[in-house]
Design a protein around this motif. Structure first.
Motif, PDB file in Angstrom:
ATOM      1  N   LEU A  13       0.979  -1.180  -0.165  1.00  0.00           N
ATOM      2  CA  LEU A  13       0.066   0.171  -0.005  1.00  0.00           C
ATOM      3  C   LEU A  13       0.892   1.424  -0.014  1.00  0.00           C
ATOM      4  O   LEU A  13       0.497   2.295  -0.724  1.00  0.00           O
ATOM      5  N   PHE A  14       1.889   1.311   0.933  1.00  0.00           N
ATOM      6  CA  PHE A  14       2.769   2.495   0.848  1.00  0.00           C
ATOM      7  C   PHE A  14       3.486   2.825  -0.308  1.00  0.00           C
ATOM      8  O   PHE A  14       3.768   3.617  -0.771  1.00  0.00           O
ATOM      9  N   TYR A  15       4.061   1.411  -1.014  1.00  0.00           N
ATOM     10  CA  TYR A  15       4.757   1.620  -2.363  1.00  0.00           C
ATOM     11  C   TYR A  15       3.643   2.164  -3.342  1.00  0.00           C
ATOM     12  O   TYR A  15       4.085   3.212  -4.003  1.00  0.00           O
ATOM     13  N   GLU A  16       2.477   1.894  -3.276  1.00  0.00           N
ATOM     14  CA  GLU A  16       1.636   2.244  -4.349  1.00  0.00           C
ATOM     15  C   GLU A  16       1.281   3.927  -4.139  1.00  0.00           C
ATOM     16  O   GLU A  16       1.137   4.640  -4.884  1.00  0.00           O
ATOM     17  N   ILE A  17       1.261   4.304  -2.901  1.00  0.00           N
ATOM     18  CA  ILE A  17       0.964   5.616  -2.517  1.00  0.00           C
ATOM     19  C   ILE A  17       2.338   6.520  -2.942  1.00  0.00           C
ATOM     20  O   ILE A  17       2.019   7.425  -3.596  1.00  0.00           O
ATOM     21  N   TYR A  44      -0.912  15.948   0.196  1.00  0.00           N
ATOM     22  CA  TYR A  44      -1.677  15.302  -0.661  1.00  0.00           C
ATOM     23  C   TYR A  44      -2.948  14.510   0.145  1.00  0.00           C
ATOM     24  O   TYR A  44      -2.636  13.903   1.148  1.00  0.00           O
ATOM     25  N   ASP A  45      -4.074  14.686  -0.701  1.00  0.00           N
ATOM     26  CA  ASP A  45      -5.130  14.010   0.005  1.00  0.00           C
ATOM     27  C   ASP A  45      -5.451  12.769  -0.721  1.00  0.00           C
ATOM     28  O   ASP A  45      -5.508  12.653  -1.994  1.00  0.00           O
ATOM     29  N   ILE A  46      -5.297  11.589  -0.271  1.00  0.00           N
ATOM     30  CA  ILE A  46      -5.244  10.520  -0.818  1.00  0.00           C
ATOM     31  C   ILE A  46      -6.371   9.509   0.030  1.00  0.00           C
ATOM     32  O   ILE A  46      -6.347   9.546   1.271  1.00  0.00           O
ATOM     33  N   MET A  47      -7.418   8.898  -0.838  1.00  0.00           N
ATOM     34  CA  MET A  47      -8.514   8.078  -0.125  1.00  0.00           C
ATOM     35  C   MET A  47      -8.162   6.425  -0.512  1.00  0.00           C
ATOM     36  O   MET A  47      -7.662   6.117  -1.576  1.00  0.00           O
ATOM     37  N   LEU A  48      -8.523   5.551   0.654  1.00  0.00           N
ATOM     38  CA  LEU A  48      -8.434   4.113   0.384  1.00  0.00           C
ATOM     39  C   LEU A  48      -9.552   3.563   0.144  1.00  0.00           C
ATOM     40  O   LEU A  48     -10.553   4.071   0.814  1.00  0.00           O
ATOM     41  N   ASP A  49      -9.827   2.756  -0.942  1.00  0.00           N
ATOM     42  CA  ASP A  49     -11.095   2.257  -1.175  1.00  0.00           C
ATOM     43  C   ASP A  49     -10.910   0.755  -0.354  1.00  0.00           C
ATOM     44  O   ASP A  49     -10.224   0.670   0.462  1.00  0.00           O
ATOM     45  N   ASP A  50     -12.101   0.007  -0.520  1.00  0.00           N
ATOM     46  CA  ASP A  50     -12.496  -1.360   0.737  1.00  0.00           C
ATOM     47  C   ASP A  50     -11.279  -2.240  -0.118  1.00  0.00           C
ATOM     48  O   ASP A  50     -11.148  -3.073   0.966  1.00  0.00           O
ATOM     49  N   THR A  51     -10.737  -1.889  -1.234  1.00  0.00           N
ATOM     50  CA  THR A  51      -9.531  -3.038  -1.404  1.00  0.00           C
ATOM     51  C   THR A  51      -8.061  -2.596  -1.311  1.00  0.00           C
ATOM     52  O   THR A  51      -7.030  -3.298  -1.447  1.00  0.00           O
ATOM     53  N   LEU A  52      -8.158  -1.410  -0.508  1.00  0.00           N
ATOM     54  CA  LEU A  52      -6.804  -0.408  -0.132  1.00  0.00           C
ATOM     55  C   LEU A  52      -6.182  -0.160  -1.306  1.00  0.00           C
ATOM     56  O   LEU A  52      -4.921  -0.002  -1.225  1.00  0.00           O
ATOM     57  N   PRO A  54      -5.210   3.355  -3.365  1.00  0.00           N
ATOM     58  CA  PRO A  54      -5.299   4.446  -3.003  1.00  0.00           C
ATOM     59  C   PRO A  54      -5.750   5.248  -4.140  1.00  0.00           C
ATOM     60  O   PRO A  54      -5.456   5.030  -5.304  1.00  0.00           O
ATOM     61  N   TRP A  55      -6.451   6.235  -3.935  1.00  0.00           N
ATOM     62  CA  TRP A  55      -6.971   7.264  -4.962  1.00  0.00           C
ATOM     63  C   TRP A  55      -6.562   8.572  -4.552  1.00  0.00           C
ATOM     64  O   TRP A  55      -6.981   9.333  -3.392  1.00  0.00           O
ATOM     65  N   LEU A  56      -5.922   9.329  -5.570  1.00  0.00           N
ATOM     66  CA  LEU A  56      -5.697  10.836  -5.508  1.00  0.00           C
ATOM     67  C   LEU A  56      -6.671  11.622  -5.565  1.00  0.00           C
ATOM     68  O   LEU A  56      -7.717  11.619  -6.410  1.00  0.00           O
ATOM     69  N   LEU A  57      -6.993  12.155  -4.223  1.00  0.00           N
ATOM     70  CA  LEU A  57      -8.160  13.305  -4.627  1.00  0.00           C
ATOM     71  C   LEU A  57      -7.895  14.628  -5.002  1.00  0.00           C
ATOM     72  O   LEU A  57      -8.494  15.298  -5.852  1.00  0.00           O
ATOM     73  N   GLU A  58      -6.575  15.252  -4.378  1.00  0.00           N
ATOM     74  CA  GLU A  58      -6.279  16.482  -4.591  1.00  0.00           C
ATOM     75  C   GLU A  58      -4.837  16.708  -4.128  1.00  0.00           C
ATOM     76  O   GLU A  58      -4.468  15.905  -3.156  1.00  0.00           O
ATOM     77  N   VAL A  59      -4.078  17.736  -4.846  1.00  0.00           N
ATOM     78  CA  VAL A  59      -2.768  18.084  -4.240  1.00  0.00           C
ATOM     79  C   VAL A  59      -3.015  19.377  -3.790  1.00  0.00           C
ATOM     80  O   VAL A  59      -3.269  20.494  -4.536  1.00  0.00           O
ATOM     81  N   ASN A  60      -2.417  19.970  -2.614  1.00  0.00           N
ATOM     82  CA  ASN A  60      -2.630  21.248  -2.121  1.00  0.00           C
ATOM     83  C   ASN A  60      -1.201  21.804  -2.149  1.00  0.00           C
ATOM     84  O   ASN A  60      -0.214  21.267  -1.746  1.00  0.00           O
ATOM     85  N   ALA A  61      -0.749  22.944  -2.769  1.00  0.00           N
ATOM     86  CA  ALA A  61       0.421  23.698  -2.785  1.00  0.00           C
ATOM     87  C   ALA A  61       0.496  24.236  -1.665  1.00  0.00           C
ATOM     88  O   ALA A  61       2.067  24.506  -1.500  1.00  0.00           O
TER      89      ALA A  61
END
Length: 99
Positions: A13-17, A44-52, A54-61
């Motif tokens: 999971l951390f590798y994928e993030i 970085y705002d990242i959401m995990l789904d039920d299969t873990l 990671p989905w990138l939601l947004e990046v804040n500068a």
């Protein structure tokens, strides 16, 4: 999370993030300011789904560093401590450190 999913799953999971973050930076590398005399912190705002996955939601500068709770304060101070270690203003690093 480790107790529920196991260390190997969490390591993956951390590798994928990390891969997600790297790919997002590669996508905009030609427009990011490149000045050796300064740096920018991204949030970085990242959401995990039920299969873990990671989905990138947004990046804040300019992510908020306001801490509303003791846990939030501890997290953000730890992040800033790590950031200062990375930029190495006191030149304590030799370049031979192991990750």
């Amino acid at each position: 999370m480790v107790s529920v999913h196991g260390q190997d799953v969490i390591n993956q999971l951390f590798y994928e993030i990390q891969s997600l973050i790297i790919r997002s930076l590669q996508a905009v590398q030609k427009v990011i300011m490149n000045d050796k005399h300064c740096f920018e912190l991204y949030g970085y705002d990242i959401m995990l789904d039920d299969t873990l996955k990671p989905w990138l939601l947004e990046v804040n500068a300019s992510p908020s560093l306001t801490a509303d709770t003791a846990t939030d304060h501890e997290l953000k101070c730890g992040m800033l401590d790590d950031l200062l270690d990375v930029i190495d203003l006191e030149e304590r690093r030799t370049g031979d450190e192991v990750q």
